[in-house]
Design an enzyme around this catalytic site. Sequence first.
Site, short mmCIF file in Angstrom:
data_model
loop_
_atom_site.label_atom_id
_atom_site.label_comp_id
_atom_site.label_asym_id
_atom_site.label_seq_id
_atom_site.Cartn_x
_atom_site.Cartn_y
_atom_site.Cartn_z
CG ASP A 690 -1.93 1.07 1.20
OD1 ASP A 690 -2.69 1.13 0.21
OD2 ASP A 690 -1.94 1.92 2.13
CE LYS A 694 -1.84 5.31 1.48
NZ LYS A 694 -1.84 5.05 2.91
#
Length: 831
Positions: A690, A694
């Site tokens: 994750d 980003k």
Amino acid sequence: MLTLKFGGTSMGSAKRILDSVEIMIGRAKSDRISVIVSAVAGVSNSLQAAIDGCITGGNATTYVESIRKTHVEICGQIEAELKGFDAKEVLKKIEINFTELEKLLAGVASFGECPKSIHCRIMGMGELCCVPIVNAVLQAKGQDVIVLDSRRFIFTTGNQAEGDVDYGRTAIAFESYKDGGKNGSNRIVLLPGFVCSWSEHYDDEPKMGLLGRNGSDFSAAVVASSLNSTRCEFWTDVDGIYTADPRVVSDAILVDDMTYEEAMELSFFGSKVLHPKTLAPLAAKNIEAWSLNSHNPEARGTRIGRGPFESEKNVGPVRGISCLKNTALISVSGSGMKGRTGFASRIFQAVSRAGISMLLITQSSSEYTISFCVKQAEAQAVEDVLSQEFDLEIREGVINKIKVQEHTAIVSIVGDGMKQNCGVAGKFLDSLSARGINLLAIAQGSSERSISVVISGEFGDIAVKAAHLFFFNTAQPIEVFAFGAGTIGGALIDQIRDQHDKLLAQNIDIKVYCIATIDGMILDGNGLDLSNWREDAKKATEEASVDEILEFVRDTKPLNPVFVDCTASYDLPNRYLDIFKAGMSIATPNKRANSMSMDFYHELRRVANENHCRFLYETNVGAGLPIIDTLQNLFNSGDKLTGFNGIMSGSLSYIFGKLDEGKKFSEAVLEAKELRYTEPDPRDDLKGTDVARKALIIARESGMDIELDSIKMNSIFPEGFSIEGTTEEFLKRLPEVDSYFEEKMAKLKKENKVLRMGASIKDGKVSVGMLEVGPEDPLYGVRGGENAFVFQTERYTPIPLTVRGYGAGAGVTAAGVFGDIMRTVSFNPMK
Ligand code: ADP
Ligand code: ASP
Ligand code: MG
């Protein structure tokens, strides 16, 4: 003498007819009146449908039956309400019309065509059937009525279905009724609108003609002019003339007073409220016109007169915006036209010989092109006559093939105040370009009273809405379509509900039109009532469907529709291009779209720009923290990223912060899991995928062309430690790494450093993994779930730009999406 016209909207039902008759009687108490009535609402359209249907073999009887039924029902209802009204008697009078109608339609069906004379006789039936009903109601109420057959009073020539009035002959016919004259004294003069007498030449045997669709307005004006009325009232279903069609612009503003010229221009350019020819005869005799509401007779209405009016002092230069649909733009161009005389007159003469009138004309300054608009239905005929006229030149190549752009709309802004008022045209064009509407032609009336643009027909309504917003400073709409209403989506909908009134006070009208969840979808074209939206959404019967939303948007053309993807869906981003193509902006916390391939990343932006839509994803990183917008501002102004470090996950911030306090790694993970800071399987956080997404988005935002799989993933786990198996197995095994982290921490403590997990960008490379940071580093104190983004740029050096704060949570994330949605408004007027 007063002249009163009641349109179909005032003749729509027994109640409407009775109410309208009360208005007539009220006026007749103090004045002599002449009354013009239209057909019962919908009947003219049904007659047109019957003609079209019979041409293609439809059954005449079925059509007549349905039209008869409308009248029988109305008469029955009036009889029940009004003593002295004999429905049978009235219907007997009307029946003659139905018998004729059936014969005519049968003829149309058997020949498969409808010549103009027959067309006029059929279309006029609506008015001919309505008059006996109104007459009988007036009689039942004790009024003295004289019915005049407009087919023997209003004389026309030219187009049989849309005649030009012969005022001289018409005035002679009305002579004995003039000024409430001897034959009309104290009696209500009642006439059917729309129908008239027509002959091609003065001496020809007259036939039945029409004044064009919506022509009862014109009938009233002709009658008012011929009878020397002092005032002509148009009774309809709205409180007067608005700044735009209230059916298109829900917050259109009622206009108190308007000059004849303004009203003329508006109706010429498509405002349906009055037939375009209505105002000329009234203006010629200074007869004041009023637009009034028979459903609300107390309302003042709009006055149309000579002006200037007191009420005009405080209003802007534009009084109204109209849209004329179903037009076509014809262009004649070619090198042979430049600097040569006679071409324009040949074009105009050829078109006028075909009996077609031009709605608007423009010529390019190079004299290379002349363009003009005609009705769509006449486009083919114009193309034919011009191709014939310029056959030789086209063959020689000095004139290009005639160009026809079909299905265009003319959108016009109208107002006497536009004269000597600069900036009006600029504002108009700005409003259209803000919505990405392409202009095919622009024309300014030489009176400087109107500016018109020709655009593709499908954008007509949206152009009116956009221009209206700019000129009348009405609330800017935002129409939200929420896909996903879980924790973030739900919090967002609640925030929108709670902020609505406050924003409206600042001139922004945000409404949720659609909520789509796994339970189904609720959609309302006026905006959903959000007071109990959770229950309402649970009761949804329709399945959630992007296609359905797109279809709705294409049909209803909201001005500023925003699709909000609050799902974590992997597939939905594949629909983003379709969503942009339908003219919707997208606001989303879903990172998926921006972390797909670089090609798709560029494609998204290209299609969004092409469709003048916004793609907004501030919450893709750092939830509500201002990251994306900050970066875009930096880079748009020429700054460059030279390095980046960030802690971009609340759970990892928490876990590594706990190590500072001497907690064991496995304990810190369990604690974070119990507090629900981690995903149900903490590996989803610990692996750093994750964070990688980003970091990818930040890298791309700073101009790097980079794919997800080229990000270097440095595992936080020691070599040889397996992260396979079920969640339970993994968690059970986790204490095996505690000593590894303990050793690391002991070593770092000596150097006065701490361990953090995040992402870095350096020298064009992106990596995810552990960072060892000392007290001088902005990440040193970041723990407890906090996020931090440290941007080293050419300008922010040596001290970096740092943004820190909570980077997760429904409330802050929803607020971030809300902020994105607010960015879609084109300007933000202060109140
Ligand atoms: P009638 O049957 O009374 O002639 P119409 O339907 O022909 O009524 O015209 C009235 C309608 O015109 C209104 O209901 C309204 O929707 C539409 N309209 C279009 N433009 C305007 C405008 N600028 N102001 C008011 N009404 C308008
Ligand atoms: N009934 C005719 C029409 O609908 C005329 C009118 O209503 O003005 O066009
Ligand atoms: Mg009308």
